[in-house]
Design a protein around this motif. Structure first.
Motif, short mmCIF file in Angstrom:
data_model
loop_
_atom_site.label_atom_id
_atom_site.label_comp_id
_atom_site.label_asym_id
_atom_site.label_seq_id
_atom_site.Cartn_x
_atom_site.Cartn_y
_atom_site.Cartn_z
N MET A 219 -11.07 -10.59 -3.55
CA MET A 219 -10.12 -9.77 -2.79
C MET A 219 -10.61 -9.72 -1.35
O MET A 219 -11.80 -9.58 -1.12
CB MET A 219 -10.05 -8.35 -3.36
CG MET A 219 -9.31 -7.38 -2.46
SD MET A 219 -9.23 -5.71 -3.16
CE MET A 219 -7.80 -5.88 -4.19
N MET A 220 -9.69 -9.85 -0.41
CA MET A 220 -10.08 -9.68 1.00
C MET A 220 -8.95 -8.99 1.74
O MET A 220 -7.78 -9.06 1.33
CB MET A 220 -10.43 -11.04 1.62
CG MET A 220 -9.43 -12.13 1.39
SD MET A 220 -10.08 -13.71 1.93
CE MET A 220 -8.51 -14.58 2.14
N ALA A 221 -9.33 -8.33 2.83
CA ALA A 221 -8.32 -7.65 3.64
C ALA A 221 -8.43 -8.07 5.10
O ALA A 221 -7.47 -8.54 5.69
CB ALA A 221 -8.45 -6.14 3.49
N LYS B 2 -10.85 -0.24 -7.91
CA LYS B 2 -11.78 -0.76 -6.89
C LYS B 2 -12.95 0.22 -6.78
O LYS B 2 -12.76 1.38 -6.39
CB LYS B 2 -11.06 -0.89 -5.55
CG LYS B 2 -11.92 -1.53 -4.48
CD LYS B 2 -11.09 -2.05 -3.32
CE LYS B 2 -10.48 -0.94 -2.51
NZ LYS B 2 -9.63 -1.45 -1.43
N THR C 34 -4.27 4.84 -3.28
CA THR C 34 -5.58 5.36 -2.90
C THR C 34 -5.62 6.85 -3.24
O THR C 34 -4.83 7.63 -2.72
CB THR C 34 -5.81 5.15 -1.38
OG1 THR C 34 -5.73 3.75 -1.11
CG2 THR C 34 -7.17 5.66 -0.94
N ILE D 27 -15.84 -11.61 1.89
CA ILE D 27 -15.11 -12.84 1.52
C ILE D 27 -14.08 -13.17 2.61
O ILE D 27 -13.27 -12.32 2.98
CB ILE D 27 -14.35 -12.64 0.18
CG1 ILE D 27 -15.26 -12.08 -0.91
CG2 ILE D 27 -13.68 -13.96 -0.25
CD1 ILE D 27 -16.38 -12.98 -1.37
N THR E 275 0.84 -1.20 0.00
CA THR E 275 0.00 0.00 0.00
C THR E 275 0.87 1.25 0.00
O THR E 275 1.61 1.52 0.96
CB THR E 275 -0.97 -0.06 1.20
OG1 THR E 275 -1.81 -1.21 1.01
CG2 THR E 275 -1.84 1.19 1.29
N SER F 212 -17.00 -9.45 7.03
CA SER F 212 -16.35 -10.76 6.89
C SER F 212 -15.72 -11.24 8.18
O SER F 212 -15.41 -12.43 8.31
CB SER F 212 -15.28 -10.68 5.80
OG SER F 212 -14.30 -9.71 6.15
N GLY G 273 -15.44 -7.78 -0.45
CA GLY G 273 -16.41 -7.50 0.61
C GLY G 273 -17.19 -8.76 0.96
O GLY G 273 -17.87 -9.33 0.10
#
Ligand SMILES: Cc1cc2nc3c(=O)[nH]c(=O)nc-3n(C[C@H](O)[C@H](O)[C@H](O)COP(=O)(O)O)c2cc1C
Length: 330
Positions: free
Chosen positions: A204-206, A129, A73, A186, A43, A296, A184
């Motif tokens: 995608m997951m965070a 995104k 971002t 996941i 990032t 999640s 979102g």
């Protein structure tokens, strides 16, 4: 082995991508996800100067020879302007990173079409995104290679259209001809299988990656994510048009109270300030900062390595798809 447009585009084992995480998506976690067969995330905002950013890309490359994404971002900020975003994009082109996750404004509007041309010439795959089909159509039109379709369940800053992943993924898939990745909600193989069923080429997951052994957070934070459930997040900052989904805690309650009382940016900013988060991650104080996490977290039941997580997700997705397919056979 699962094969999708994402595994083919990047030459990775699994169509599982780590989403941007301010403070946390640093070389250590990024390389761990890529070494596990997914796509890690570096990032850019973690690195205020060109030198620090370039060094982080090079440090990641020492830890993995596999591809990873870089997040830029592009949100209005008092600290960072268009020149800074252009610098991040130029470094990504010069270093020929595999792919870019852009969030916020699209590259053409924030930095000009010439930045898209530069990145495409360097072979960098561009993903935006977004939380709305109209934004995805714009990205497709100006040359992006794929879309991260982020539903309202996601941690971070979901679009205030508030459309769920369940509806957003198929709407994106029917509207676009570039690959769509679901973001979102996941966190395991079943949710990944569902996204693939809806037409996504990957997930995608965070939040799920925060509860891995390689994530640079205090154990208290990892354990808190395992303990909390899907109803333990709240949407904050709707009133200042910067909606965010965060873990319900003391500071989030304070922010919601300020908003309910009609308080503006001046009262909210001190509660949001970035160094609070840094302190929370490092010291494990779960009440000191608004910690951005998604719904999640209800699906996070343990702390594992990235390698264990990705293998388990792929196995579970395959098993789930086979189970459901069997229901159609007489
Ligand atoms: C701790 C944390 C920090 C995040 N920081 C950013 C960020 O700096 N930029 C961004 O585009 N998204 C950010 N996000 C959003 C994620 O990249 C991703 O879109 C979202 O978390 C997906 O939902 P999930 O957490 O339920 O998997 C962040 C998410 C978390 C959990």
């Amino acid at each position: 082995m699962i094969k999708t447009k994402i595994t083919e585009m990047f030459g990775v084992d699994y169509p599982i991508i780590c989403g941007a995480m301010y403070w946390l998506c640093v070389p250590q976690l990024c390389a761990a996800v890529s070494n596990a067969g997914g796509l890690g995330n570096l990032t850019a905002a973690n690195y205020p100067t060109e030198n620090e950013f370039r060094n982080a890309i090079r440090e990641t490359r020492k830890l993995t020879d596999r591809p990873f994404m870089v997040n830029v971002t592009i949100l209005p900020s008092v600290h960072v302007g268009p020149e800074h975003h252009k610098m991040y994009l130029r470094v990504c082109a010069e270093e020929k990173v595999a792919g870019l996750e852009i969030s916020g404004s699209p590259i053409d509007k924030a930095c000009g079409m010439e930045s898209i041309d530069m990145l495409k010439k360097a072979g960098v795959k561009l993903f935006h995104k977004v939380g709305a089909v109209r934004h995805a159509l714009h990205a497709q039109q100006v040359g992006y290679d794929g879309i991260y379709a982020a539903g309202i369940e996601e941690g971070g800053h979901p679009l205030n259209d508030d459309v769920t992943t369940m509806v957003l993924t198929p709407r994106m898939v029917e509207s676009l001809n570039i690959p769509v990745v679901t973001v979102g909600g996941i966190a395991n193989g079943k949710t990944m299988a569902a996204a693939l069923m809806l037409g996504a080429e990957g997930v995608m997951m965070a939040s799920r990656f925060m509860a891995t052994k390689e994530c640079p957070v205090h154990d208290n934070i990892r354990n808190e994510l395992v303990r909390r459930q899907e109803n333990d997040t709240a949407l904050i900052c709707k009133s200042i048009n910067l909606q965010g989904r965060a873990l319900k805690n003391k500071v989030v309650k304070d922010i919601l109270a300020v908003e309910a009382g009609g308080g503006g940016l001046d009262k909210i900013i001190p509660l949001m300030a970035g160094d609070r988060c840094k302190r929370a991650w490092a010291e494990g104080d779960v009440d000191v900062a608004p910690m951005m996490v998604g719904q999640s977290i209800g699906l996070i039941h343990d702390v594992v390595t990235c390698k264990e997580l990705l293998k388990r997700m792929a196995d579970e997705a395959e098993e789930q798809i086979a189970k459901v397919s069997a229901k159609f056979k007489k």
